[in-house]
Design a protein around this motif. Sequence first.
Motif, PDB file in Angstrom:
ATOM      1  N   ILE A 185      29.541   9.610  11.631  1.00 44.42           N
ATOM      2  CA  ILE A 185      30.529  10.686  11.782  1.00 44.42           C
ATOM      3  C   ILE A 185      30.464  11.273  13.194  1.00 44.42           C
ATOM      4  N   LEU A 186      29.256  11.494  13.710  1.00 40.76           N
ATOM      5  CA  LEU A 186      29.140  12.035  15.066  1.00 40.76           C
ATOM      6  C   LEU A 186      29.739  11.082  16.100  1.00 40.76           C
ATOM      7  N   THR A 187      29.560   9.779  15.892  1.00 38.51           N
ATOM      8  CA  THR A 187      30.133   8.802  16.812  1.00 38.51           C
ATOM      9  C   THR A 187      31.652   8.800  16.742  1.00 38.51           C
ATOM     10  N   LEU A 188      32.194   8.885  15.537  1.00 43.78           N
ATOM     11  CA  LEU A 188      33.644   8.966  15.388  1.00 43.78           C
ATOM     12  C   LEU A 188      34.194  10.208  16.077  1.00 43.78           C
ATOM     13  N   ARG A 189      33.473  11.314  15.959  1.00 44.11           N
ATOM     14  CA  ARG A 189      33.905  12.537  16.610  1.00 44.11           C
ATOM     15  C   ARG A 189      33.766  12.425  18.130  1.00 44.11           C
ATOM     16  N   GLN A 190      32.649  11.900  18.584  1.00 43.04           N
ATOM     17  CA  GLN A 190      32.405  11.783  20.022  1.00 43.04           C
ATOM     18  C   GLN A 190      33.470  10.927  20.699  1.00 43.04           C
ATOM     19  N   THR A 191      33.923   9.889  20.017  1.00 46.16           N
ATOM     20  CA  THR A 191      34.894   8.950  20.581  1.00 46.16           C
ATOM     21  C   THR A 191      36.334   9.286  20.206  1.00 46.16           C
ATOM     22  N   ASP A 192      36.531  10.428  19.551  1.00 46.70           N
ATOM     23  CA  ASP A 192      37.865  10.860  19.128  1.00 46.70           C
ATOM     24  C   ASP A 192      38.549   9.855  18.206  1.00 46.70           C
ATOM     25  N   LYS A 193      37.744   9.145  17.431  1.00 44.72           N
ATOM     26  CA  LYS A 193      38.292   8.231  16.431  1.00 44.72           C
ATOM     27  C   LYS A 193      38.558   8.944  15.104  1.00 44.72           C
ATOM     28  N   SER A 194      38.159  10.193  15.013  1.00 45.29           N
ATOM     29  CA  SER A 194      38.465  10.991  13.833  1.00 45.29           C
ATOM     30  C   SER A 194      38.874  12.375  14.290  1.00 45.29           C
ATOM     31  N   PRO A 195      39.632  13.088  13.486  1.00 42.34           N
ATOM     32  CA  PRO A 195      40.018  14.457  13.850  1.00 42.34           C
ATOM     33  C   PRO A 195      38.781  15.346  13.932  1.00 42.34           C
ATOM     34  N   PRO A 196      38.873  16.459  14.672  1.00 42.71           N
ATOM     35  CA  PRO A 196      37.740  17.389  14.725  1.00 42.71           C
ATOM     36  C   PRO A 196      37.412  17.932  13.344  1.00 42.71           C
ATOM     37  N   ILE A 197      36.166  17.772  12.930  1.00 40.19           N
ATOM     38  CA  ILE A 197      35.711  18.371  11.674  1.00 40.19           C
ATOM     39  C   ILE A 197      34.359  19.029  11.915  1.00 40.19           C
ATOM     40  N   PRO A 198      34.082  20.142  11.240  1.00 41.98           N
ATOM     41  CA  PRO A 198      32.776  20.771  11.382  1.00 41.98           C
ATOM     42  C   PRO A 198      31.678  19.893  10.764  1.00 41.98           C
ATOM     43  N   VAL A 199      30.547  19.816  11.460  1.00 40.29           N
ATOM     44  CA  VAL A 199      29.372  19.104  10.960  1.00 40.29           C
ATOM     45  C   VAL A 199      28.208  20.088  10.967  1.00 40.29           C
ATOM     46  N   VAL A 200      27.602  20.314   9.811  1.00 33.11           N
ATOM     47  CA  VAL A 200      26.494  21.252   9.697  1.00 33.11           C
ATOM     48  C   VAL A 200      25.264  20.497   9.204  1.00 33.11           C
ATOM     49  N   MET A 201      24.146  20.698   9.899  1.00 31.79           N
ATOM     50  CA  MET A 201      22.877  20.098   9.506  1.00 31.79           C
ATOM     51  C   MET A 201      21.992  21.204   8.950  1.00 31.79           C
ATOM     52  N   VAL A 202      21.576  21.040   7.697  1.00 37.70           N
ATOM     53  CA  VAL A 202      20.850  22.096   6.985  1.00 37.70           C
ATOM     54  C   VAL A 202      19.348  21.900   7.123  1.00 37.70           C
ATOM     55  N   ASP A 203      18.654  22.983   7.453  1.00 38.46           N
ATOM     56  CA  ASP A 203      17.222  23.072   7.752  1.00 38.46           C
ATOM     57  C   ASP A 203      16.985  22.697   9.211  1.00 38.46           C
ATOM     58  N   GLU A 204      17.247  23.678  10.084  1.00 38.58           N
ATOM     59  CA  GLU A 204      17.206  23.443  11.525  1.00 38.58           C
ATOM     60  C   GLU A 204      15.848  22.938  11.990  1.00 38.58           C
ATOM     61  N   ALA A 205      14.762  23.517  11.498  1.00 38.79           N
ATOM     62  CA  ALA A 205      13.437  23.092  11.933  1.00 38.79           C
ATOM     63  C   ALA A 205      13.206  21.618  11.612  1.00 38.79           C
ATOM     64  N   HIS A 206      13.638  21.203  10.440  1.00 42.35           N
ATOM     65  CA  HIS A 206      13.481  19.794  10.060  1.00 42.35           C
ATOM     66  C   HIS A 206      14.245  18.894  11.029  1.00 42.35           C
ATOM     67  N   TRP A 207      15.520  19.199  11.234  1.00 41.03           N
ATOM     68  CA  TRP A 207      16.344  18.307  12.048  1.00 41.03           C
ATOM     69  C   TRP A 207      15.882  18.258  13.494  1.00 41.03           C
ATOM     70  N   ARG A 208      15.431  19.383  14.046  1.00 39.83           N
ATOM     71  CA  ARG A 208      14.968  19.368  15.436  1.00 39.83           C
ATOM     72  C   ARG A 208      13.640  18.632  15.575  1.00 39.83           C
ATOM     73  N   SER A 209      12.879  18.539  14.492  1.00 40.93           N
ATOM     74  CA  SER A 209      11.658  17.746  14.539  1.00 40.93           C
ATOM     75  C   SER A 209      11.949  16.257  14.395  1.00 40.93           C
ATOM     76  N   VAL A 210      13.062  15.922  13.777  1.00 42.16           N
ATOM     77  CA  VAL A 210      13.414  14.520  13.552  1.00 42.16           C
ATOM     78  C   VAL A 210      14.187  13.933  14.725  1.00 42.16           C
ATOM     79  N   ILE A 211      15.094  14.709  15.299  1.00 40.78           N
ATOM     80  CA  ILE A 211      15.955  14.229  16.381  1.00 40.78           C
ATOM     81  C   ILE A 211      15.843  15.189  17.559  1.00 40.78           C
ATOM     82  N   ASP A 212      15.394  14.681  18.685  1.00 40.51           N
ATOM     83  CA  ASP A 212      15.252  15.508  19.887  1.00 40.51           C
ATOM     84  C   ASP A 212      16.549  15.430  20.689  1.00 40.51           C
TER      85      ASP A 212
END
Length: 260
Positions: A185-212
């Motif tokens: 989904i992020l790639t589709l958004r980055q490349t404008d292959k999909s309309p703008p949609i909100p993307v929310v990642m739940v549990d910020e501490a978890h996600w920031r530890s997984v993806i820098d």
Amino acid sequence: MTDNPSNTAQQASPSYRLPALDTDFLLSDPMRAVRFQLEFAKADLALRAWGVRSTVVVFGSARVREDGSPDHARWYTEARRFGTLASQRGGALCDGGEVRDNVIATGGGPGIMEAANRGASEAGAPSIGFNITLPHEQEPNAWSTPDLTFRFHYFAMRKMHLAMRAKALVVFPGGFGTLDELFEILTLRQTDKSPPIPVVMVDEAHWRSVIDFEMLLAKGLIGKSDLKLFCMADTAEEAWRCLLDCGLELHPSPTRAPTP
């Protein structure tokens, strides 16, 4: 006088079967494109029949359990709360067959998917389960609406149905499958292959530890604007507020108006 020969062999021949009833033919390699089309059409017709115009897709691990570790239990609870909250406020509830918006859609299995479908069911709203056939057979959870519980063979068609009506994506912690869906989904958004949609990642501490994400930016692998493709939240309420702040559209029905 010679008796007429029997036509038993002709009637028993696979070539005599009606194509639509010939499973050997339908499951053959040359018919792959037809099977792909069938997987699209079957789900599409059912969703139209239920008036589903748009969805909020919830991803997350199938391994999370309500009675699991503290983290697992917390994620399950928040996904369940989000399913209820989004269904009550987003436009999935309607009477008399009106169009439904922001209907909860998941991969249909256990864990976070079950929790989100469960929350929608507890709100009295329909929800969707896009299941996939796996080597160790995935069974649908008991909370998705039966008429909206689908099974796919092709990951690509399942992903297409997950994405094509999505007006928002809410991602809870998960493994390879969750990461795959998130970055698609992020790639589709980055490349404008999909309309703008909100993307929310739940549990910020978890996600920031997984993806820098900051490291990716510092090394020039993504742009600064790419960090605006998503936001972080820790609770169901925060996730809903993020969706609204990032432009999620609400379409109140004439009979039941959701309140943000």
